[in-house]
Design a protein around this motif. Structure first.
Motif, PDB file in Angstrom:
ATOM      1  N   LEU A 110       0.847  -1.193   0.000  1.00 25.19           N
ATOM      2  CA  LEU A 110       0.000   0.000   0.000  1.00 25.19           C
ATOM      3  C   LEU A 110       0.885   1.247   0.000  1.00 25.19           C
ATOM      4  CD1 LEU A 110      -3.085   0.635   0.228  1.00 25.19           C
ATOM      5  CD2 LEU A 110      -2.683   1.019   2.654  1.00 25.19           C
ATOM      6  N   MET A 111       0.789   2.049  -1.067  1.00 20.98           N
ATOM      7  CA  MET A 111       1.561   3.279  -1.190  1.00 20.98           C
ATOM      8  C   MET A 111       0.623   4.476  -1.157  1.00 20.98           C
ATOM      9  SD  MET A 111       4.459   4.924  -1.585  1.00 20.98           S
ATOM     10  CE  MET A 111       5.779   3.988  -2.390  1.00 20.98           C
ATOM     11  N   LEU A 112       0.902   5.412  -0.249  1.00 18.49           N
ATOM     12  CA  LEU A 112       0.101   6.625  -0.129  1.00 18.49           C
ATOM     13  C   LEU A 112       0.980   7.836  -0.401  1.00 18.49           C
ATOM     14  CD1 LEU A 112      -1.767   5.744   3.191  1.00 18.49           C
ATOM     15  CD2 LEU A 112      -2.668   5.538   0.866  1.00 18.49           C
ATOM     16  N   ASP A 113       0.529   8.729  -1.267  1.00 20.19           N
ATOM     17  CA  ASP A 113       1.232   9.975  -1.547  1.00 20.19           C
ATOM     18  C   ASP A 113       0.566  11.092  -0.757  1.00 20.19           C
ATOM     19  OD1 ASP A 113       2.929   8.732  -3.414  1.00 20.19           O
ATOM     20  OD2 ASP A 113       1.421   8.914  -4.978  1.00 20.19           O
ATOM     21  N   LEU A 114       1.335  11.725   0.122  1.00 20.71           N
ATOM     22  CA  LEU A 114       0.767  12.724   1.018  1.00 20.71           C
ATOM     23  C   LEU A 114       1.160  14.140   0.608  1.00 20.71           C
ATOM     24  CD1 LEU A 114       1.361  11.149   4.548  1.00 20.71           C
ATOM     25  CD2 LEU A 114      -0.447  10.692   2.908  1.00 20.71           C
ATOM     26  N   SER A 115       0.181  14.993   0.525  1.00 14.71           N
ATOM     27  CA  SER A 115       0.429  16.421   0.300  1.00 14.71           C
ATOM     28  C   SER A 115      -0.287  17.251   1.366  1.00 14.71           C
ATOM     29  CB  SER A 115      -0.028  16.841  -1.100  1.00 14.71           C
ATOM     30  OG  SER A 115      -1.383  16.493  -1.306  1.00 14.71           O
ATOM     31  N   ASN A 116      -1.125  16.589   2.189  1.00 11.66           N
ATOM     32  CA  ASN A 116      -1.779  17.247   3.328  1.00 11.66           C
ATOM     33  C   ASN A 116      -1.977  16.208   4.422  1.00 11.66           C
ATOM     34  OD1 ASN A 116      -4.389  15.853   2.903  1.00 11.66           O
ATOM     35  ND2 ASN A 116      -4.526  17.143   1.075  1.00 11.66           N
ATOM     36  N   ASP A 117      -2.582  16.618   5.546  1.00 12.24           N
ATOM     37  CA  ASP A 117      -2.684  15.720   6.698  1.00 12.24           C
ATOM     38  C   ASP A 117      -3.960  14.871   6.714  1.00 12.24           C
ATOM     39  OD1 ASP A 117      -4.580  17.618   7.268  1.00 12.24           O
ATOM     40  OD2 ASP A 117      -3.739  18.223   9.203  1.00 12.24           O
ATOM     41  N   TYR A 118      -4.634  14.785   5.580  1.00 21.19           N
ATOM     42  CA  TYR A 118      -5.933  14.101   5.517  1.00 21.19           C
ATOM     43  C   TYR A 118      -5.835  12.629   5.935  1.00 21.19           C
ATOM     44  CZ  TYR A 118     -10.455  12.614   3.629  1.00 21.19           C
ATOM     45  OH  TYR A 118     -11.715  12.099   3.487  1.00 21.19           O
ATOM     46  N   TYR A 119      -4.709  11.957   5.600  1.00 21.42           N
ATOM     47  CA  TYR A 119      -4.576  10.522   5.875  1.00 21.42           C
ATOM     48  C   TYR A 119      -3.793  10.209   7.153  1.00 21.42           C
ATOM     49  CZ  TYR A 119      -5.977   9.834   0.961  1.00 21.42           C
ATOM     50  OH  TYR A 119      -6.649   9.838  -0.250  1.00 21.42           O
ATOM     51  N   ILE A 120      -3.349  11.220   7.868  1.00 20.95           N
ATOM     52  CA  ILE A 120      -2.443  10.984   8.991  1.00 20.95           C
ATOM     53  C   ILE A 120      -3.047  10.032  10.030  1.00 20.95           C
ATOM     54  CG2 ILE A 120      -1.385  12.045  11.022  1.00 20.95           C
ATOM     55  CD1 ILE A 120       0.280  12.467   8.603  1.00 20.95           C
ATOM     56  N   ASP A 121      -4.271  10.282  10.458  1.00 19.52           N
ATOM     57  CA  ASP A 121      -4.887   9.423  11.476  1.00 19.52           C
ATOM     58  C   ASP A 121      -5.073   8.001  10.966  1.00 19.52           C
ATOM     59  OD1 ASP A 121      -4.983  11.491  13.297  1.00 19.52           O
ATOM     60  OD2 ASP A 121      -7.047  12.053  12.821  1.00 19.52           O
ATOM     61  N   ASP A 122      -5.393   7.859   9.682  1.00 16.96           N
ATOM     62  CA  ASP A 122      -5.549   6.525   9.105  1.00 16.96           C
ATOM     63  C   ASP A 122      -4.218   5.784   9.070  1.00 16.96           C
ATOM     64  OD1 ASP A 122      -8.450   6.323   7.942  1.00 16.96           O
ATOM     65  OD2 ASP A 122      -7.760   8.326   7.430  1.00 16.96           O
ATOM     66  N   ILE A 123      -3.144   6.504   8.766  1.00 18.58           N
ATOM     67  CA  ILE A 123      -1.820   5.887   8.740  1.00 18.58           C
ATOM     68  C   ILE A 123      -1.449   5.383  10.131  1.00 18.58           C
ATOM     69  CG2 ILE A 123       0.645   6.387   8.487  1.00 18.58           C
ATOM     70  CD1 ILE A 123      -0.152   8.250   6.162  1.00 18.58           C
ATOM     71  N   LYS A 124      -1.731   6.153  11.155  1.00 18.45           N
ATOM     72  CA  LYS A 124      -1.440   5.723  12.521  1.00 18.45           C
ATOM     73  C   LYS A 124      -2.231   4.469  12.870  1.00 18.45           C
ATOM     74  CE  LYS A 124      -0.351  10.395  14.172  1.00 18.45           C
ATOM     75  NZ  LYS A 124      -0.768  11.526  15.042  1.00 18.45           N
ATOM     76  N   GLN A 125      -3.485   4.396  12.427  1.00 18.31           N
ATOM     77  CA  GLN A 125      -4.291   3.195  12.675  1.00 18.31           C
ATOM     78  C   GLN A 125      -3.735   1.983  11.926  1.00 18.31           C
ATOM     79  OE1 GLN A 125      -6.768   2.659  14.806  1.00 18.31           O
ATOM     80  NE2 GLN A 125      -6.618   4.762  15.570  1.00 18.31           N
ATOM     81  N   MET A 126      -3.210   2.204  10.722  1.00 16.34           N
ATOM     82  CA  MET A 126      -2.611   1.098   9.966  1.00 16.34           C
ATOM     83  C   MET A 126      -1.338   0.606  10.648  1.00 16.34           C
ATOM     84  SD  MET A 126      -3.261   1.875   5.917  1.00 16.34           S
ATOM     85  CE  MET A 126      -3.016   3.658   5.908  1.00 16.34           C
TER      86      MET A 126
END
Length: 266
Positions: A110-126
Motif C-alpha cells: 500500500l503506497m500513499l502519496d501525502l500532500s496534506n494531513d488528511y490521511y495521517i490518522d488513518d496511517i497511525k491506525q494502519m
C-alpha cells in the motif's frame, strides 16, 4: 544504506507542508515503537528512503520526494484480516486505495502519496494493525528502549564507552562507562541499579501518584527541567561544528523528553 541526510536537507526537498507530515509520522513512530531507522537512496520512488524496521521486519517506509512524502506499508495475510475487520474506522479514500492495491506473494503493498494531513490518522491506525506500540517511557519521559544505559541494551550490545563520550560531548558530563547501568526507574526490584539513584523527578512523580511528568499540572517545572534533554534542534545549534545526525539519533534521542511529553499532551 546511506548516512541520514539531516532535517534541513529533508525539509528543503519536501517543502514546509510535506515536512510537517514527515515530522508527525516520524515522531509518532519514534514515540511508540522501538525501531531501527535505516536510510537509503530512494531510487525511482524518491531521493531518499527511510525504513523503520526491527530484526529485518519493516513497520513502514517513507519516501522523500520533491514537495511530496510517500508512505509505504505492506500488509501480510493476518494484517489484511485485521484491516478488513476494522475497515469502518478508515476513511472512504483509504478503503478504496486498499481495495485497489494488488496482492503480491508477500502481501499488499500500500503506497500513499501525502500532500496534506488528511490521511495521517488513518496511517497511525494502519501502523497499529502492523504492530502494537512497544516503547517504555521513564517518569521524566526518557525512552528506555533507545537508551544505551538500559540494562537489556547493555546485555545485547554494550555501547557504554560510546555513550560516555556522547554524554561528555552534548552534556559535559564525566560518567565512567562502568558506572553507566540502569534497570529503569520503573523497575521494582530491591537491588535495581540506576545511573542516578537520587533522581528528583522519580521521587516527585511517585509521590504524586502519576504516570509521568506530562500528567502534572506544574509541568514543566524546575524539577523536570533538571532532567530535560536536548532536542535535535538544540543539539544541532549548540554543537554546530561537531553535531552529527546519526550519533544524535543513536545515542541522544532517548533523552529528548520534553519534545516527547509535549507531543503526548497534544
Amino acid at each position: 544504506m546511506i548516512q541520514e541526510p539531516g532535517r534541513e536537507v529533508i525539509k528543503s526537498m519536501l517543502g514546509n507542508d510535506a515536512f510537517l507530515l514527515y515530522d508527525e509520522i516520524y515522531n509518532y513512530i519514534s514515540d511508540n515503537y522501538n525501531m531501527d531507522k535505516v536510510w537509503d537512496n530512494g531510487g525511482k520512488y524518491g531521493k531518499y528512503v527511510i525504513r523503520f524496521q526491527k530484526s529485518k521486519k519493516t513497520l513502514c517506509t517513507l519516501y522523500i520526494r520533491d514537495n511530496q512524502l510517500g508512505v509505504w506499508i505492506i500488509f501480510g495475510r493476518d494484517e489484511r484480516d485485521k484491516f478488513d475487520k476494522k475497515r469502518d474506522i478508515f476513511c472512504e479514500d483509504i478503503a478504496n486505495i486498499y481495495d485497489a492495491t494488488e496482492v503480491y506473494h508477500d502481501g499488499k503493498w500500500l503506497m500513499l502519496d501525502l500532500s496534506n494531513d488528511y490521511y495521517i490518522d488513518d496511517i497511525k491506525q494502519m501502523l497499529l494493525i502492523k504492530k502494537k506500540p512497544n516503547i517504555k517511557l521513564t517518569m521524566c519521559g526518557y525512552c528506555c528502549e533507545m537508551c544505551k544505559a538500559y540494562a537489556p541494551n547493555i546485555r545485547k550490545n554494550d555501547e557504554r564507552n560510546e555513550l560516555a563520550n556522547m554524554l561528555k560531548k552534548y552534556y559535559n558530563l564525566d560518567i565512567p562507562p562502568e558506572s553507566i547501568y540502569c534497570d529503569g526507574c520503573r523497575c521494582t526490584n530491591k537491588n535495581a541499579r540506576r545511573v542516578d539513584n537520587n533522581c528528583p523527578v522519580r521521587v516527585c512523580v511517585m509521590n504524586k501518584g502519576i504516570e509521568d511528568c506530562s500528567e502534572c499540572v506544574s509541568y514543566p517545572c524546575n524539577t523536570f527541567m533538571e532532567r530535560k534533554g536536548l532536542s535535535y534542534e538544540e543539539a544541532e545549534n549548540e554543537q554546530k561544528e561537531l553535531f552529527n545526525p546519526k550519533e544524535y539519533q543513536d545515542y541522544m534521542l532517548a533523552y529528548d523528553n520534553k519534545s516527547r511529553l509535549d507531543r503526548k499532551l497534544k
